[in-house]
Design a protein around this motif. Structure first.
Motif, PDB file in Angstrom:
ATOM      1  N   MET A 180       0.857  -1.179   0.000  1.00  0.00           N
ATOM      2  CA  MET A 180       0.000   0.000   0.000  1.00  0.00           C
ATOM      3  C   MET A 180       0.895   1.232   0.000  1.00  0.00           C
ATOM      4  O   MET A 180       1.779   1.358   0.848  1.00  0.00           O
ATOM      5  N   LEU A 222      -9.493   2.943  -1.161  1.00  0.00           N
ATOM      6  CA  LEU A 222      -8.134   2.853  -1.697  1.00  0.00           C
ATOM      7  C   LEU A 222      -8.226   2.626  -3.200  1.00  0.00           C
ATOM      8  O   LEU A 222      -9.125   1.929  -3.680  1.00  0.00           O
ATOM      9  N   ALA A 245      -2.070  -1.070  -3.762  1.00  0.00           N
ATOM     10  CA  ALA A 245      -3.100  -0.121  -3.336  1.00  0.00           C
ATOM     11  C   ALA A 245      -2.450   1.234  -3.076  1.00  0.00           C
ATOM     12  O   ALA A 245      -1.281   1.299  -2.680  1.00  0.00           O
ATOM     13  N   VAL A 271      -3.211   5.145  -1.209  1.00  0.00           N
ATOM     14  CA  VAL A 271      -4.049   6.048  -0.423  1.00  0.00           C
ATOM     15  C   VAL A 271      -4.266   7.318  -1.242  1.00  0.00           C
ATOM     16  O   VAL A 271      -3.315   7.943  -1.705  1.00  0.00           O
ATOM     17  N   SER A 296      -9.602   8.597   0.573  1.00  0.00           N
ATOM     18  CA  SER A 296      -9.411   7.504   1.525  1.00  0.00           C
ATOM     19  C   SER A 296      -9.540   7.978   2.970  1.00  0.00           C
ATOM     20  O   SER A 296      -9.090   9.071   3.326  1.00  0.00           O
TER      21      SER A 296
END
Length: 476
Positions: free
Chosen positions: A214, A240, A253, A255, A259
């Motif tokens: 992420m 996301l 993923a 942010v 988000s």
């Protein structure tokens, strides 16, 4: 206007307007709520004053499980940056005299968190006041809202679902429930047009996937990520963006401004995942796993420089201290057997716990998952390298997982399709080249020399830096 001081005293609920009761005709409005999301302060060219900039800041605040609202402020750089620096996600705020406006649903929720309210709040530099409350003066029910997801707790994708769907999810915005496996170091960069930026990679995992990246690109999400404790934190991340990373050949993923991340959510689904995390953490103390999860160690905290001889002497000291030794070596790889067909450079690891799966039994001895019944193993680079400097050689040091991928400059999938000639050429890019190596040493009676070395980072060294660091150390 911004009040810098923390507000004293306790607050009676009846003195505040609830977010559920917002209306444009309200006067002398006073609101209390907890900040559940926040973006970076940003500057834009001011069309009315050519050559100058206006600054803006947006955040989301909540005063009940079902009501939260977006707040935006425009003003001078001094005001906006001061406002932004005065609070973080998880702080309680009192806002006085905001302007209530109807939300433009399609345009605003394309870039801002979706909220149940029909309204948004605007803060004026000259008329509105923002005050930060100390948590000990705020009702506990308000503080507890930070652990309530903004989406339905069962409305999420598992990491295994994301990987299984693959590129079908590319570009989609979804919710994710996952545990934090590792938090990387924030890395600064400068773009081609000289804008400064930052990046932080967080590795997530759950019962279905051992490691999933992420990415955080804004300062606020990076600050939030730095507060997470690997293998002890669960997050519910709403909205996301899922993308296919062509370089890594995997899904990731990101942010984004929409988000909102809830840390350690108070939901049954999160509690089940947390129990899984705790069970597997008990088995995650083996140093062989450190390089596989090297992002969980902040390399900026490692400053001690050693020679090979100093490390061997340190390991032989019988002082009763079995704590790991972290440090830096300026050394070169004297053995890197990635083109030797008799050496196994890639091993399968269990997606449940990250440990090596037995190739014969097809079962994970750590979490007792049979990979035939549970197709949950992934290939990982697992290399043993010799590190040499002017004082000696460290044999069979572990270079594995993402550290190995970053060192070699390729993913495990790219490595698997390389020809023998390509691997040999790659090997000679590193052999006999001095590198700056971050390492972890742990005592191990079963290991050669009585200790084991895990490489946490390996990059070509700056000659001046290496010479300066090694000067005065000699061969002791």
């Amino acid at each position: 206007m911004l009040r810098d001081k923390r507000m004293p005293g306790s607050f009676a609920p009846q003195t505040f307007t609830a977010l559920s009761g917002l209306h444009p005709n309200l006067a002398n409005l006073k609101i209390i709520g907890i900040v559940i999301g926040k973006t970076d302060a940003k500057g834009f060219p001011d069309r009315k004053n050519i050559g100058s900039e206006r600054y803006t800041l947006s955040f989301t605040m909540r005063d009940s499980p079902t009501h939260f609202v977006n707040v935006t402020s425009w003003g001078s750089e001094h005001y906006i940056r001061g406002l932004s620096d005065s609070f973080r996600v998880g702080d309680c705020l009192i806002i006085e005299n905001p302007l209530v406006q109807r939300k433009e649903l399609e345009r605003e929720e394309k870039f801002s968190p979706a909220t149940p309210s029909n309204w948004k709040l605007l803060l004026s530099e000259s008329h509105s006041t923002v005050s930060v409350c100390t948590s000990d003066k705020v009702d506990s029910s308000l503080l507890a809202l930070i652990h309530v997801p903004v989406k339905e707790p069962h409305d999420y994708y598992s990491l295994g679902d994301i990987v299984a769907n693959g590129q079908n999810l590319d570009g989609r915005v979804i919710n994710v429930l996952a545990a934090v496996r590792a938090v990387g170091e924030p890395k600064c960069f400068t773009t081609a047009d000289r804008r400064r930026g930052q990046r932080c990679e967080v590795k997530l995992y759950d019962e279905t996937e051992a490691s999933f990246a992420m990415l955080c690109w804004d300062n606020e999400s990076i600050l939030l990520a730095q507060s997470w404790t690997p293998r002890e934190t669960v997050i519910f991340a709403s909205d996301l963006r899922i993308s296919f990373d062509k370089f890594r050949n995997c899904m990731t993923a990101t942010v984004i401004s929409k988000s909102i991340i809830t840390t350690n959510p108070d939901t049954p689904e999160a509690n089940i995942l947390l129990n899984f995390v705790r069970k597997n953490t008990e088995n995650a103390q083996d140093s062989d796993f450190d390089s596989y999860l090297k992002e969980s160690i902040n390399l900026n905290t490692i400053v001690d420089v050693y020679t090979v001889k100093q490390l061997k002497v340190r390991a032989l000291k019988k002082d009763g201290n079995a704590d790991p030794v972290y440090g830096i070596l300026y050394a070169y790889m004297s053995t890197l057997s990635i083109d030797d067909e008799t050496t196994k450079a890639v091993r399968n690891r269990c997606l449940g716990c990250g440990y090596i799966v037995n190739d014969e039994t097809k079962a994970c001895s750590t979490c007792n998952k049979d990979s035939l019944a549970f197709p949950s193993a992934c290939p990982s680079l697992d290399l043993l390298v010799d590190l040499t400097d002017h004082t000696g050689t460290l044999h069979s040091c572990s270079l594995a997982g993402s550290t190995a991928e970053e060192t070699l400059g390729c993913t495990v999938n790219e490595f698997l399709v390389m020809t023998a000639e390509h691997k040999t050429a790659l090997k000679w890019q590193f052999l006999l080249e001095r590198s700056k190596i971050y390492f972890k040493l742990v005592l191990s009676p079963r290991a050669r020399g009585g200790f084991r070395i895990s490489v946490l980072s390996c990059k070509l060294a700056d000659p001046v830096e290496a010479s300066r660091s090694l000067s005065g150390q000699g061969s002791t």
